[in-house]
Design a protein around this motif. Sequence first.
Motif, PDB file in Angstrom:
ATOM      1  N   ILE A 166       0.793  -1.272   0.142  1.00 11.76           N
ATOM      2  CA  ILE A 166      -0.023  -0.071  -0.024  1.00 11.76           C
ATOM      3  C   ILE A 166       0.736   1.306   0.174  1.00 11.76           C
ATOM      4  N   GLY A 167       1.758   1.242   0.867  1.00  8.30           N
ATOM      5  CA  GLY A 167       2.451   2.347   0.806  1.00  8.30           C
ATOM      6  C   GLY A 167       3.652   2.719  -0.427  1.00  8.30           C
ATOM      7  N   TYR A 168       3.917   1.752  -0.985  1.00 11.76           N
ATOM      8  CA  TYR A 168       4.686   1.732  -2.247  1.00 11.76           C
ATOM      9  C   TYR A 168       3.832   2.301  -3.428  1.00 11.76           C
ATOM     10  N   LEU A 169       2.483   1.993  -3.449  1.00 13.79           N
ATOM     11  CA  LEU A 169       1.485   2.135  -4.529  1.00 13.79           C
ATOM     12  C   LEU A 169       1.304   3.615  -4.243  1.00 13.79           C
ATOM     13  N   ILE A 170       1.138   4.200  -3.013  1.00 13.82           N
ATOM     14  CA  ILE A 170       0.842   5.522  -2.607  1.00 13.82           C
ATOM     15  C   ILE A 170       1.955   6.375  -3.151  1.00 13.82           C
ATOM     16  N   GLY A 171       3.230   5.987  -2.654  1.00 18.08           N
ATOM     17  CA  GLY A 171       4.332   6.720  -3.224  1.00 18.08           C
ATOM     18  C   GLY A 171       4.365   6.913  -4.880  1.00 18.08           C
ATOM     19  N   VAL A 172       4.007   5.791  -5.501  1.00 20.55           N
ATOM     20  CA  VAL A 172       4.161   5.838  -6.824  1.00 20.55           C
ATOM     21  C   VAL A 172       3.169   6.762  -7.458  1.00 20.55           C
ATOM     22  N   VAL A 173       1.782   6.700  -6.975  1.00 21.25           N
ATOM     23  CA  VAL A 173       0.712   7.774  -7.324  1.00 21.25           C
ATOM     24  C   VAL A 173       1.242   8.963  -6.997  1.00 21.25           C
ATOM     25  N   VAL A 174       1.631   9.511  -5.649  1.00 20.45           N
ATOM     26  CA  VAL A 174       1.863  10.707  -5.301  1.00 20.45           C
ATOM     27  C   VAL A 174       2.973  11.246  -6.187  1.00 20.45           C
ATOM     28  N   HIS A 175       4.023  10.506  -6.477  1.00 19.32           N
ATOM     29  CA  HIS A 175       5.034  10.944  -7.374  1.00 19.32           C
ATOM     30  C   HIS A 175       4.608  11.147  -8.603  1.00 19.32           C
ATOM     31  N   TRP A 176       3.997  10.473  -9.468  1.00 14.49           N
ATOM     32  CA  TRP A 176       3.141  10.729 -10.449  1.00 14.49           C
ATOM     33  C   TRP A 176       2.517  12.000 -10.627  1.00 14.49           C
ATOM     34  N   ILE A 177       1.779  12.273  -9.843  1.00 15.73           N
ATOM     35  CA  ILE A 177       0.904  13.580  -9.747  1.00 15.73           C
ATOM     36  C   ILE A 177       1.844  14.664  -9.353  1.00 15.73           C
ATOM     37  N   ARG A 221       3.419  16.402 -12.310  1.00 19.56           N
ATOM     38  CA  ARG A 221       2.801  16.883 -13.336  1.00 19.56           C
ATOM     39  C   ARG A 221       2.091  18.156 -12.754  1.00 19.56           C
ATOM     40  N   LEU A 222       2.225  18.450 -11.305  1.00 20.49           N
ATOM     41  CA  LEU A 222       1.815  19.786 -10.924  1.00 20.49           C
ATOM     42  C   LEU A 222       2.074  20.991 -11.325  1.00 20.49           C
ATOM     43  N   HIS A 223       3.628  20.986 -11.365  1.00 18.74           N
ATOM     44  CA  HIS A 223       4.556  22.109 -11.614  1.00 18.74           C
ATOM     45  C   HIS A 223       4.334  23.378 -10.851  1.00 18.74           C
ATOM     46  N   ASP A 224       3.821  22.876  -9.516  1.00 19.98           N
ATOM     47  CA  ASP A 224       3.579  23.820  -8.433  1.00 19.98           C
ATOM     48  C   ASP A 224       4.414  23.578  -7.400  1.00 19.98           C
ATOM     49  N   VAL A 246       4.307  24.858  -3.984  1.00 20.96           N
ATOM     50  CA  VAL A 246       3.535  24.677  -3.126  1.00 20.96           C
ATOM     51  C   VAL A 246       2.575  23.629  -3.163  1.00 20.96           C
ATOM     52  N   LEU A 247       2.073  23.566  -4.024  1.00 20.14           N
ATOM     53  CA  LEU A 247       0.979  22.221  -4.268  1.00 20.14           C
ATOM     54  C   LEU A 247       1.618  21.128  -3.876  1.00 20.14           C
ATOM     55  N   GLU A 248       3.120  21.022  -4.350  1.00 20.76           N
ATOM     56  CA  GLU A 248       3.608  19.699  -4.239  1.00 20.76           C
ATOM     57  C   GLU A 248       4.013  19.212  -2.787  1.00 20.76           C
ATOM     58  N   SER A 249       4.138  20.379  -2.210  1.00 24.18           N
ATOM     59  CA  SER A 249       4.585  20.331  -0.929  1.00 24.18           C
ATOM     60  C   SER A 249       3.459  20.005  -0.105  1.00 24.18           C
ATOM     61  N   GLY A 250       2.201  20.596  -0.245  1.00 28.60           N
ATOM     62  CA  GLY A 250       0.996  20.465   0.381  1.00 28.60           C
ATOM     63  C   GLY A 250       0.421  18.968   0.156  1.00 28.60           C
ATOM     64  N   LEU A 251       0.808  18.466  -1.252  1.00 33.00           N
ATOM     65  CA  LEU A 251       0.479  16.887  -1.108  1.00 33.00           C
ATOM     66  C   LEU A 251       1.385  16.031  -0.347  1.00 33.00           C
ATOM     67  N   GLY A 252       2.872  16.523  -0.141  1.00 29.18           N
ATOM     68  CA  GLY A 252       3.518  15.745   0.444  1.00 29.18           C
ATOM     69  C   GLY A 252       3.172  15.758   1.828  1.00 29.18           C
ATOM     70  N   MET A 253       2.579  16.575   2.331  1.00 30.93           N
ATOM     71  CA  MET A 253       2.169  16.775   3.766  1.00 30.93           C
ATOM     72  C   MET A 253       1.172  16.025   4.376  1.00 30.93           C
ATOM     73  N   LEU A 254       0.379  15.496   3.095  1.00 34.78           N
ATOM     74  CA  LEU A 254      -0.875  14.698   3.344  1.00 34.78           C
ATOM     75  C   LEU A 254      -0.542  13.089   3.399  1.00 34.78           C
ATOM     76  N   GLY A 292      10.709  18.623  -8.583  1.00 33.38           N
ATOM     77  CA  GLY A 292      11.466  19.889  -8.642  1.00 33.38           C
ATOM     78  C   GLY A 292      12.204  20.468  -7.575  1.00 33.38           C
ATOM     79  N   TYR A 293      13.157  21.395  -7.829  1.00 32.66           N
ATOM     80  CA  TYR A 293      14.170  21.657  -6.800  1.00 32.66           C
ATOM     81  C   TYR A 293      13.623  22.573  -5.918  1.00 32.66           C
ATOM     82  N   ALA A 294      12.469  23.354  -6.195  1.00 29.47           N
ATOM     83  CA  ALA A 294      11.820  24.104  -5.130  1.00 29.47           C
ATOM     84  C   ALA A 294      11.057  23.215  -4.155  1.00 29.47           C
ATOM     85  N   THR A 295      10.650  22.109  -4.660  1.00 29.46           N
ATOM     86  CA  THR A 295       9.600  21.495  -3.605  1.00 29.46           C
ATOM     87  C   THR A 295      10.685  20.735  -2.639  1.00 29.46           C
ATOM     88  N   ARG A 296      12.034  20.247  -3.223  1.00 24.18           N
ATOM     89  CA  ARG A 296      12.731  19.678  -2.194  1.00 24.18           C
ATOM     90  C   ARG A 296      13.278  20.609  -1.081  1.00 24.18           C
TER      91      ARG A 296
END
Length: 518
Positions: A191-202, A205-208, A210-218, A253-257
């Motif tokens: 389950i964790g691996y699949l969540i990681g794959v899906v989140v990474h894919w999303i 494609r966000l190219h934002d 702030v949104l990428e970091s927000g998704l990572g917090m969830l 993205g570098y900004a997300t990191r």
Amino acid sequence: MQGVEILLLLAGSLAVTAVARRLGWPAPLLLVAVGLAASFVPGMPDFRLEPELVLAIVLPPLLYSSALDSSYVNIRRNIRPIALLAIGLVLTTTVGVGLVTHLLIPALPLPASLALGAIVAPPDAVAAVAIGRKLGLPRRIMTLLTGESLVNDATALTAYKVAVAAATGTAMSWGTGVATFLLASVGGTVIGYLIGVVVHWIRLRLHDSVLESGLGMLVPFGAYLIGESVGTSGVLAVVAAGLYLGHNAPRAGYATRLQETAVWGAVDVLLESWVFGLIGLQLRFVLTDSGATWPLFGAALLVLLATILLRIAWVYPGTYLPRLVSRKIREREEPPSPRGVFIVAWTGMRGVVSLAAASGLRLDVPGRDVIILCTFVVTVGTLMVQGLTLPGLIHVLGVRSTDEHTDTLAEAQVKYHAAKASIERLDDATDEATPEHVVKRLKLLAEHRGNAAWERLGRGDEEIGETPAARWQRLRLTMLLAEREVFLAARDARQIDDEVFRRVQRELDLEQAALTRE
């Protein structure tokens, strides 16, 4: 705890942490000591530990942050010793402590004693890793401690469920217990691996940022809740998702990191300070609720001793027996240092997960108050005894990392190839319209990076269109991309360690941020 009380505890814990950092002391140990003293201060608010809050709100982000920072490559390389610690030692401690407790306190039924064994089985590596990082423990020891702490909670909590079911009279055979463990471990990891794959894919494609970091917090909360809701290990789901996303972070993205490094660093300090302060504040409630007597307290101290000795008794055979049995292991791995093995054996400090599991016991579990008292003694005892003596032991035994010289050589070699690749990419990207001074400056920077420290360079736009400054920026970003690709390939090929890669990646990210700032 009410909202105001939580806020007070957070503020007080951060203040103690600030003092510890200023004095160079281990913050977790000072927080526990201050909490123990403060628990008897008249008028102190009711800071009683709430298991649901710790297991569902505090544990997932701490595990996730640690997994993001961990080296998947190093953990995979050391999977055998990590599994022996995180699975074999946890199950051995469950049984060993359970039997010792039942002998010391015959009134406590064996299933309840085994539940205590499962509760105190998983060490918390936060204090040990903090001390080890400050004193420069070898990377392999740090990898073992971190890898163990990522997995052992899942093993212990699964064994805890089986033992509690037996203690309360719920029918559960050994076969059912093994099936429960396999479902929890394998299912949670998948389950964790699949969540990681899906989140990474999303996120790609966000190219934002702030949104990428927000998704990572969830992610940690979502992975934990999904894993637990389907009957698997939410802990392993969080760990698997964190390891996958951390390993693949260079492709984001570098900004997300850069943002996530700062955000999760602040979250770690806040939650760890709160947790260790809360541990010390439980003393008053434990003594009041358990009705502790001197004979009972003495038995709890013997349980503490058994917990420490069991780890030592397991670590030495677990380190040397596989080498005696397998020639491949002897050929593939360097001989372990006996002094380093002892440090691993001594870093068995327990943490808030044990206290949360004990406090969350059902009221119909026999000897529940005795289990909570023993858990508190083991948790605080290991933190204070082993935690306070660990720095001195590291100094006396002379256990020091020799990785710095090796890392420097590997980094210098890869820097040379990265600079060469970036210059080649520059030659392909330039044309006759590119000013010669821009090309020379870029090549000088690349050569400087290959032989010395990085420079943060960049100039603002001066006019509309691709001015020399704009062309400089575009070409430099092209070169940075080439350097990043070389370092990523070197990491994946195990030419450099993840720690070296992350340090270089941050420098590249910072320069890219300087080049692209608004």
